[in-house]
Structures are given as C-alpha cells and as structure tokens.
Design a protein around this motif. Structure first.
Motif, mmCIF file in Angstrom:
data_model
loop_
_atom_site.group_PDB
_atom_site.id
_atom_site.type_symbol
_atom_site.label_atom_id
_atom_site.label_comp_id
_atom_site.label_asym_id
_atom_site.label_seq_id
_atom_site.Cartn_x
_atom_site.Cartn_y
_atom_site.Cartn_z
ATOM 1 N N LEU A 107 0.855 -1.191 0.000
ATOM 2 C CA LEU A 107 0.000 0.000 0.000
ATOM 3 C C LEU A 107 0.888 1.237 0.000
ATOM 4 O O LEU A 107 1.712 1.422 0.894
ATOM 5 N N CYS A 108 0.723 2.080 -1.010
ATOM 6 C CA CYS A 108 1.553 3.278 -1.167
ATOM 7 C C CYS A 108 0.660 4.498 -1.313
ATOM 8 O O CYS A 108 -0.506 4.405 -1.723
ATOM 9 N N ASP A 109 1.227 5.679 -1.018
ATOM 10 C CA ASP A 109 0.503 6.913 -1.267
ATOM 11 C C ASP A 109 0.670 7.304 -2.728
ATOM 12 O O ASP A 109 1.259 6.561 -3.528
ATOM 13 N N SER A 110 0.174 8.470 -3.098
ATOM 14 C CA SER A 110 0.228 8.885 -4.495
ATOM 15 C C SER A 110 1.640 9.123 -4.985
ATOM 16 O O SER A 110 1.882 9.148 -6.195
ATOM 17 N N GLY A 111 2.590 9.295 -4.061
ATOM 18 C CA GLY A 111 3.988 9.457 -4.441
ATOM 19 C C GLY A 111 4.772 8.172 -4.386
ATOM 20 O O GLY A 111 6.001 8.189 -4.381
ATOM 21 N N SER A 112 4.103 7.022 -4.317
ATOM 22 C CA SER A 112 4.678 5.673 -4.268
ATOM 23 C C SER A 112 5.515 5.444 -3.015
ATOM 24 O O SER A 112 6.405 4.599 -3.009
ATOM 25 N N ARG A 113 5.226 6.189 -1.943
ATOM 26 C CA ARG A 113 5.891 5.936 -0.663
ATOM 27 C C ARG A 113 5.153 4.824 0.059
ATOM 28 O O ARG A 113 3.936 4.850 0.199
ATOM 29 N N VAL A 114 5.903 3.832 0.523
ATOM 30 C CA VAL A 114 5.306 2.651 1.145
ATOM 31 C C VAL A 114 4.705 3.024 2.497
ATOM 32 O O VAL A 114 5.375 3.607 3.356
ATOM 33 N N LEU A 115 3.438 2.675 2.684
ATOM 34 C CA LEU A 115 2.748 2.917 3.952
ATOM 35 C C LEU A 115 2.549 1.637 4.746
ATOM 36 O O LEU A 115 2.648 1.643 5.971
ATOM 37 N N ALA A 116 2.257 0.555 4.067
ATOM 38 C CA ALA A 116 2.003 -0.703 4.762
ATOM 39 C C ALA A 116 2.177 -1.867 3.793
ATOM 40 O O ALA A 116 2.080 -1.704 2.573
ATOM 41 N N VAL A 117 2.441 -3.026 4.367
ATOM 42 C CA VAL A 117 2.549 -4.276 3.614
ATOM 43 C C VAL A 117 1.520 -5.242 4.157
ATOM 44 O O VAL A 117 1.370 -5.389 5.375
ATOM 45 N N VAL A 118 0.786 -5.870 3.262
ATOM 46 C CA VAL A 118 -0.182 -6.899 3.645
ATOM 47 C C VAL A 118 0.401 -8.255 3.283
ATOM 48 O O VAL A 118 0.709 -8.520 2.116
ATOM 49 N N ASP A 119 0.570 -9.076 4.293
ATOM 50 C CA ASP A 119 1.110 -10.423 4.122
ATOM 51 C C ASP A 119 -0.045 -11.409 4.177
ATOM 52 O O ASP A 119 -0.643 -11.614 5.238
ATOM 53 N N VAL A 120 -0.378 -11.985 3.034
ATOM 54 C CA VAL A 120 -1.494 -12.935 2.942
ATOM 55 C C VAL A 120 -0.926 -14.338 3.155
ATOM 56 O O VAL A 120 -0.202 -14.853 2.311
ATOM 57 N N ARG A 121 -1.295 -14.956 4.289
ATOM 58 C CA ARG A 121 -0.727 -16.256 4.650
ATOM 59 C C ARG A 121 -1.794 -17.346 4.642
ATOM 60 O O ARG A 121 -2.942 -17.089 5.028
ATOM 61 N N PRO A 122 -1.421 -18.541 4.237
ATOM 62 C CA PRO A 122 -2.346 -19.669 4.424
ATOM 63 C C PRO A 122 -2.400 -20.073 5.890
ATOM 64 O O PRO A 122 -1.507 -19.736 6.675
ATOM 65 N N MET A 123 -3.446 -20.797 6.245
ATOM 66 C CA MET A 123 -3.608 -21.196 7.637
ATOM 67 C C MET A 123 -2.489 -22.126 8.082
ATOM 68 O O MET A 123 -1.966 -22.023 9.194
ATOM 69 N N ARG A 124 -2.097 -23.040 7.200
ATOM 70 C CA ARG A 124 -1.045 -24.000 7.519
ATOM 71 C C ARG A 124 0.203 -23.668 6.697
ATOM 72 O O ARG A 124 0.150 -23.575 5.485
ATOM 73 N N LEU A 125 1.299 -23.518 7.406
ATOM 74 C CA LEU A 125 2.573 -23.186 6.773
ATOM 75 C C LEU A 125 3.594 -24.257 7.102
ATOM 76 O O LEU A 125 3.618 -24.782 8.221
ATOM 77 N N SER A 126 4.438 -24.553 6.121
ATOM 78 C CA SER A 126 5.566 -25.419 6.407
ATOM 79 C C SER A 126 6.580 -24.657 7.253
ATOM 80 O O SER A 126 6.517 -23.434 7.382
ATOM 81 N N GLU A 127 7.520 -25.379 7.825
ATOM 82 C CA GLU A 127 8.513 -24.735 8.679
ATOM 83 C C GLU A 127 9.344 -23.731 7.888
ATOM 84 O O GLU A 127 9.631 -22.635 8.373
ATOM 85 N N ASN A 128 9.713 -24.078 6.649
ATOM 86 C CA ASN A 128 10.495 -23.154 5.822
ATOM 87 C C ASN A 128 9.688 -21.909 5.469
ATOM 88 O O ASN A 128 10.209 -20.792 5.494
#
Length: 229
Positions: A107-128
């Motif tokens: 998520l960036c503002d109109s000047g492409s400055r980063v405001l936030a990152v959304v990390d979409v994760r599955p419920m089950r993750l491998s250790e790696n």
C-alpha cells in the motif's frame, strides 16, 4: 650396536616412500570447483518456462479489498523487498538475505511511498515458509514499515480493513500536515476529515532519500552460492 635386519630396513623404506607419495598427492590435488552461478546461461537456455498467474485467488480478493478500502491510494502486488528497502552500504550479502522475499500487497501513497505491507498467509505453513514470513516481517518492521497479516481462509471485511488502515494513514498524514503548516504559518491549520485522508491520500512530496532502489543495483554482485545440505 646391533645390526639392522635387512627386511625391517626394506619395510621402513617402503613405508617412508608411501607416506611421501600420499603427501605429494594431496598437495597436487586441485581445489574444489567453484559453485556455478545460479544465472548460468546454459542452464536457463535448457529450460522451457510457462506463464502463471501473479496472484492467488486469496491474494486477488485481498487486492480488491485494499482498493475498495482506500480508493485514492496505490496498491501494488508481489514487489521484491530489494526494490523498496535499501541498506546504507552496498553489501553483497544483503541480496542473499532478501532473495526470494516479496511483499504480497504493498500500500503506497500517491507518491509511491510505502505505507504498509499486507502479508497474505495460508492457515497451515511449512517450517520453511514460516521462517521466510518471519524473516520478511522482521526486516519490514526494522525499516519502520507496518505489516498486516491476513489469513487466506478468513480475510477481513471492508469495515475491518478500514479500521486497520486508519491509524496507519492518519500517522502518515501528520508529516504532510506539519509541512503545510510550516509553509503557511500565518493561516490557521484546517482540520482534515478522515474521509478525505482515506479518499485522497497524502500530498506528493518526493525526497531523494526515498527514491526506489534501481533495478540494476545488484547486477555487479556475485550471488552467494547456496550449498545444499
């Protein structure tokens, strides 16, 4: 002095010759071959790649949620960390540390400055996978980037997304408001409604220190070979 037996002398001489031969052979042994670069042109020429989708179904749904929640902002997908994070010096090990790490949604503002990152994760993750997500989150938080973790199976609704983003966008708007007040100190500072913050985004104030990392910045670095264990 007792005379030396001929057979014992011969055995001793033979053992000495064998030891010297082994020592000489070890010194003549060539050093182990250096690991080939991962971008070996011969290897890539032998491959036949096929195009795939950039986003999964859950990531596309999350992308739509972000755009609906903050219509005036820029939402990017699958951006490598090496594109929007930089280190004080050009360190070759930095590329190895962030290799393969990408932000699902940016998520960036109109000047492409980063405001936030959304990390979409599955419920089950491998250790790696879990270690990779944790390493990415740690790097982003050290850089001062807010990270929102969403579960693929239970994405938030539109109202929840706006509630999560409201403190982030409000904090990002404060430096802009302060600069506007400094630019016109004789005029009273107008109140900025939250609706306008969510709809319009920050004013574009480019800073040389915030310029993106050039795409070819790491081209001169030799990637650190990954040794399989």
């Amino acid at each position: 002095m007792m005379p030396v037996d001929a057979s014992a002398a011969l055995a001793l001489a033979t053992a000495l010759v064998l030891i010297l031969s082994l020592f000489a052979a070890r010194r003549r042994r060539p050093p182990p071959a250096r690991a080939q670069r991962r971008d070996n042109p011969d290897t890539t020429q032998a491959l036949t790649p096929t195009p795939v989708r950039v986003l999964t179904v859950a990531e596309r749904q999350a992308h739509t949620l972000l755009r609906q929640a903050v219509p005036g902002y820029l939402v990017l997908a699958q951006v490598p960390l090496s594109r929007f994070l930089s280190v004080p010096t050009r360190q070759s090990d930095w590329l190895q540390r962030v290799s393969g790490l990408s932000a699902d949604l940016l998520l960036c503002d109109s000047g492409s400055r980063v405001l936030a990152v959304v990390d979409v994760r599955p419920m089950r993750l491998s250790e790696n996978s879990r270690r990779r997500h944790e390493r990415m989150t740690s790097l982003l938080r050290k850089a001062g980037v807010k990270v929102l973790s969403w579960q693929e199976e239970s994405l938030p609704d539109l109202a929840m997304v706006r509630n999560q983003l409201l403190p982030i966008l409000t904090a990002a708007a404060r430096p802009t408001a302060a600069r506007q007040a400094e630019a016109s100190p004789s005029r009273p500072m107008p109140l900025i409604p939250v609706a306008e913050i969510l709809a319009e985004g920050d004013a574009e104030h480019e800073d040389a220190a915030m310029e993106p990392v050039p795409s070819a910045m790491f081209d001169d670095f030799e990637p650190v070979p990954v040794i399989a264990r």
